[in-house]
Design an enzyme around this catalytic site. Structure first.
Site, short mmCIF file in Angstrom:
data_model
loop_
_atom_site.label_atom_id
_atom_site.label_comp_id
_atom_site.label_asym_id
_atom_site.label_seq_id
_atom_site.Cartn_x
_atom_site.Cartn_y
_atom_site.Cartn_z
N GLY A 1 0.81 -1.16 0.10
CA GLY A 1 -0.06 0.09 -0.03
C GLY A 1 0.89 1.21 0.11
O GLY A 1 1.92 1.14 0.52
N GLN B 1 3.05 9.77 1.05
CA GLN B 1 4.26 8.92 1.05
C GLN B 1 5.03 9.47 -0.51
O GLN B 1 6.21 9.15 -0.68
CB GLN B 1 4.20 7.70 1.11
CG GLN B 1 3.77 7.28 2.34
CD GLN B 1 3.49 5.76 2.58
OE1 GLN B 1 2.50 4.98 2.29
NE2 GLN B 1 4.75 4.91 2.75
N CYS C 1 7.01 -0.23 6.97
CA CYS C 1 6.46 1.12 6.23
C CYS C 1 7.59 1.46 5.16
O CYS C 1 8.81 1.34 5.48
CB CYS C 1 6.13 2.13 7.12
SG CYS C 1 5.79 3.62 6.30
N LEU C 2 7.19 1.59 3.88
CA LEU C 2 7.89 1.87 2.92
C LEU C 2 8.82 3.37 3.34
O LEU C 2 9.62 3.90 2.77
CB LEU C 2 7.18 2.39 1.55
CG LEU C 2 6.75 1.04 0.91
CD1 LEU C 2 6.15 1.23 -0.38
CD2 LEU C 2 7.76 -0.14 1.07
N HIS D 1 -3.53 0.86 8.16
CA HIS D 1 -1.99 1.43 8.00
C HIS D 1 -2.12 2.50 7.12
O HIS D 1 -1.88 3.75 7.43
CB HIS D 1 -1.17 0.41 7.52
CG HIS D 1 0.39 0.92 7.29
ND1 HIS D 1 1.32 0.53 7.93
CD2 HIS D 1 1.05 1.93 6.52
CE1 HIS D 1 2.61 0.83 7.68
NE2 HIS D 1 2.21 1.90 6.84
N GLU D 2 -2.60 2.46 5.93
CA GLU D 2 -2.76 3.44 4.98
C GLU D 2 -3.70 4.83 5.10
O GLU D 2 -3.26 5.82 5.03
CB GLU D 2 -3.16 3.02 3.44
CG GLU D 2 -2.18 1.71 2.85
CD GLU D 2 -0.80 2.35 3.04
OE1 GLU D 2 -0.45 3.75 2.78
OE2 GLU D 2 0.05 1.52 3.23
N HIS E 1 -2.04 6.71 7.77
CA HIS E 1 -0.96 7.68 6.90
C HIS E 1 -1.64 8.92 6.50
O HIS E 1 -0.92 9.96 6.87
CB HIS E 1 -0.45 6.97 5.67
CG HIS E 1 0.86 6.47 5.79
ND1 HIS E 1 2.10 6.86 6.22
CD2 HIS E 1 1.43 4.98 5.47
CE1 HIS E 1 3.10 6.35 6.42
NE2 HIS E 1 2.67 5.16 5.77
#
Length: 197
Positions: A55, A60, A105-106, A147-148, A151
């Site tokens: 995701g 991001q 997480c990216l 999670h997303e 964000h």
């Protein structure tokens, strides 16, 4: 293999923990349409493919908008692919229980740590044309959607940890960052070669 949604996009730089845009709520989207958002959606898919994520939220890639994309195969073997504007997530951990799993997480490259999440979640959001939809999710898919969505509210998963635990995760990221970035660079070369075929 590059899917169509990946092939159409151009990978962007992923913002990292500590950058201001990751730590405040994103702006709600008020105007929809593929002409306005289709390119960004494709870029998010391409960026996510390069970084091997499940995701990716707009902030991001340094865009202040309530939008994320996802592409994952859950523990039952089902693939979930989509995008969500102005997402709202419903969870009821007291009723559905929680799941403990390792999360990363990216924007915190190379790090991961166990984190409890609700076992089920319901996503309410809008598609690129402004049509509302609802998605019910469980397990890994629910974790991704939560999670997303968080964000876009300015919350990174490490914000759920104690200061000491968060410092450990960030130190792990610092140690592994160079290796992760090198790997992503190689993936981007693979992406460019695949798109030219």
């Amino acid at each position: 293999m590059l899917t169509d949604e990946v092939r159409r996009g151009t990978p962007r730089r992923i913002t990292e923990y500590g950058e201001e845009i990751l730590h405040r709520p994103c702006r709600p989207v008020t105007e929809y349409g593929a002409a306005r958002w289709g390119g960004l959606i494709d870029d998010l898919f391409a960026t996510m493919w390069v970084a091997e994520g499940c995701g990716l939220a707009a902030n991001q890639v340094d865009v202040d908008a309530q939008l994320f994309v996802y592409d994952l195969t859950d523990e039952y073997g089902d693939r979930h692919v989509g995008h969500a504007f102005n997402p709202q997530i419903e969870t009821a951990p007291a009723l559905v229980g929680t799941q403990r799993a390792t999360e990363g997480c990216l924007s915190v490259p190379g790090a991961n740590a166990p984190l409890d999440r609700p076992a089920r979640a319901v996503l309410h959001a809008y598609d690129v044309d402004g049509r509302p939809f609802t998605v019910e999710s469980a397990g890994y898919f629910a974790r991704c959607l939560i999670h997303e969505t968080q964000h876009l509210g300015g919350i990174v998963y490490v914000d759920h940890f104690s200061p000491a635990a968060r410092a450990q995760v960030l130190a792990q990221s610092a140690d592994r960052r160079a290796s992760v970035m090198n790997h992503r660079s190689n993936r981007q070369l693979t992406f460019m070669a695949g798109r030219e075929r």
